[in-house]
Design a protein around this motif. Structure first.
Motif, PDB file in Angstrom:
ATOM      1  N   LEU A 239       0.833  -1.205   0.000  1.00 24.74           N
ATOM      2  CA  LEU A 239       0.000   0.000   0.000  1.00 24.74           C
ATOM      3  C   LEU A 239       0.867   1.255   0.000  1.00 24.74           C
ATOM      4  CD1 LEU A 239      -2.774   1.346   0.107  1.00 24.74           C
ATOM      5  CD2 LEU A 239      -2.756   1.031   2.596  1.00 24.74           C
ATOM      6  N   ALA A 240       1.993   1.199   0.657  1.00 23.45           N
ATOM      7  CA  ALA A 240       2.911   2.345   0.673  1.00 23.45           C
ATOM      8  C   ALA A 240       3.411   2.677  -0.729  1.00 23.45           C
ATOM      9  CB  ALA A 240       4.090   2.056   1.595  1.00 23.45           C
ATOM     10  N   GLN A 241       3.328   1.692  -1.642  1.00 26.03           N
ATOM     11  CA  GLN A 241       3.727   1.889  -3.038  1.00 26.03           C
ATOM     12  C   GLN A 241       2.518   2.101  -3.959  1.00 26.03           C
ATOM     13  OE1 GLN A 241       7.053   2.063  -3.733  1.00 26.03           O
ATOM     14  NE2 GLN A 241       7.287   1.845  -1.512  1.00 26.03           N
ATOM     15  N   GLY A 242       1.330   2.260  -3.345  1.00 28.19           N
ATOM     16  CA  GLY A 242       0.131   2.551  -4.140  1.00 28.19           C
ATOM     17  C   GLY A 242      -0.623   1.353  -4.654  1.00 28.19           C
ATOM     18  N   VAL A 243      -0.287   0.162  -4.148  1.00 24.25           N
ATOM     19  CA  VAL A 243      -0.951  -1.068  -4.601  1.00 24.25           C
ATOM     20  C   VAL A 243      -1.485  -1.819  -3.385  1.00 24.25           C
ATOM     21  CG1 VAL A 243      -0.694  -3.273  -5.810  1.00 24.25           C
ATOM     22  CG2 VAL A 243       0.579  -1.257  -6.597  1.00 24.25           C
ATOM     23  N   LEU A 244      -2.717  -2.286  -3.492  1.00 26.52           N
ATOM     24  CA  LEU A 244      -3.289  -3.095  -2.415  1.00 26.52           C
ATOM     25  C   LEU A 244      -3.666  -4.460  -3.000  1.00 26.52           C
ATOM     26  CD1 LEU A 244      -3.884  -2.889   0.576  1.00 26.52           C
ATOM     27  CD2 LEU A 244      -6.135  -1.971   0.027  1.00 26.52           C
ATOM     28  N   PRO A 245      -2.947  -5.526  -2.608  1.00 30.24           N
ATOM     29  CA  PRO A 245      -3.271  -6.857  -3.109  1.00 30.24           C
ATOM     30  C   PRO A 245      -4.445  -7.456  -2.332  1.00 30.24           C
ATOM     31  CG  PRO A 245      -1.346  -6.973  -1.689  1.00 30.24           C
ATOM     32  CD  PRO A 245      -1.751  -5.526  -1.736  1.00 30.24           C
ATOM     33  N   LEU A 246      -5.364  -8.056  -3.066  1.00 29.93           N
ATOM     34  CA  LEU A 246      -6.536  -8.675  -2.465  1.00 29.93           C
ATOM     35  C   LEU A 246      -6.696 -10.096  -2.993  1.00 29.93           C
ATOM     36  CD1 LEU A 246      -9.162  -5.795  -2.983  1.00 29.93           C
ATOM     37  CD2 LEU A 246      -7.761  -6.211  -0.960  1.00 29.93           C
ATOM     38  N   PRO A 247      -7.297 -10.989  -2.200  1.00 28.73           N
ATOM     39  CA  PRO A 247      -7.675 -12.289  -2.753  1.00 28.73           C
ATOM     40  C   PRO A 247      -8.810 -12.089  -3.751  1.00 28.73           C
ATOM     41  CG  PRO A 247      -8.662 -11.991  -0.601  1.00 28.73           C
ATOM     42  CD  PRO A 247      -7.761 -10.806  -0.820  1.00 28.73           C
ATOM     43  N   HIS A 248      -9.041 -13.074  -4.579  1.00 29.61           N
ATOM     44  CA  HIS A 248     -10.183 -12.962  -5.486  1.00 29.61           C
ATOM     45  C   HIS A 248     -11.469 -13.091  -4.672  1.00 29.61           C
ATOM     46  CE1 HIS A 248     -12.869 -13.532  -8.873  1.00 29.61           C
ATOM     47  NE2 HIS A 248     -11.881 -13.054  -9.628  1.00 29.61           N
ATOM     48  N   PRO A 249     -12.480 -12.273  -4.963  1.00 26.21           N
ATOM     49  CA  PRO A 249     -13.722 -12.342  -4.179  1.00 26.21           C
ATOM     50  C   PRO A 249     -14.653 -13.484  -4.576  1.00 26.21           C
ATOM     51  CG  PRO A 249     -13.872 -10.601  -5.828  1.00 26.21           C
ATOM     52  CD  PRO A 249     -12.464 -11.140  -5.899  1.00 26.21           C
TER      53      PRO A 249
END
Length: 198
Positions: A156-166
């Motif tokens: 997130l500090a690099q502007g990306v938030l990884p998420l699992p597939h919903p």
């Protein structure tokens, strides 16, 4: 040509793409949403069968859960002026006995380098699922999806938030990882709300 002028014809080119047609059991139907003013970029994997039929990104059970995670309604989600929906594969790749096939490997290398640089107002990218995380984070991915998502603060500090597939198929993952709903989701919702207010 300005980025505003460039996005619309590029989206038309993407939607007309037939690069992988011979490999697609139900034929090509590229699905994408974006504008030069989009502030949130959601990178998914590839359309499923229902999305292929409707032509609307995340128009399925997975989309319903994703919108719940983001705490936004359908009208907001489908407002391209605010939210870009750019999968790793724009077309439904077909199914196997274990679920949908991976995104076609030709797609993202062909189109992402042309489209993503035009989305200059994006402040946050959501990388949904292992294929999107590999494409967006590259070598910054952990050994497993769980490792990558657990390291969400650094990403997130690099502007990306990884998420699992919903997807409903990931219900067991969500039960094994209660920190996702307790720690990550409140931050995700706050970040999205701030972006969409701006």
């Amino acid at each position: 040509m300005s980025r505003h002028d460039a996005v619309t014809p590029l989206l038309a080119d993407i939607r007309a793409c037939r690069l992988c047609a011979v490999h697609l059991p139900e034929g090509p139907r590229p699905v994408v949403q974006a504008s030069a003013s989009s502030r949130l970029l959601i990178v998914g994997q590839a359309p499923g069968r229902k999305v292929h039929a409707s032509g609307i990104p995340f128009d399925d059970v997975s989309g319903n859960r994703l919108r719940t995670w983001l705490a936004i309604d359908r009208d907001t989600f489908y407002d391209a002026q605010r939210i870009a929906l750019v999968p790793m594969g724009f077309c439904f790749p077909g199914s196997s006995r274990n679920g949908d096939l991976p995104p076609r490997p030709e797609c993202a290398p062909t189109w992402h380098p042309r489209l993503l640089p035009l989305l200059t107002r994006v402040k946050l990218t959501l990388a949904i699922g292992q294929y999107a995380q590999a494409g967006i984070l590259g070598t910054r991915c952990g050994p497993t999806l769980t490792d990558t998502v657990q390291d969400w603060r650094a990403h997130l500090a690099q502007g990306v938030l990884p998420l699992p597939h919903p997807s409903p198929r990931n219900q067991a993952w969500l039960k094994r990882n209660p920190w996702f709903e307790l720690e990550l989701l409140p931050v995700l919702r706050e970040q999205v709300a701030q972006l969409l207010r701006a």
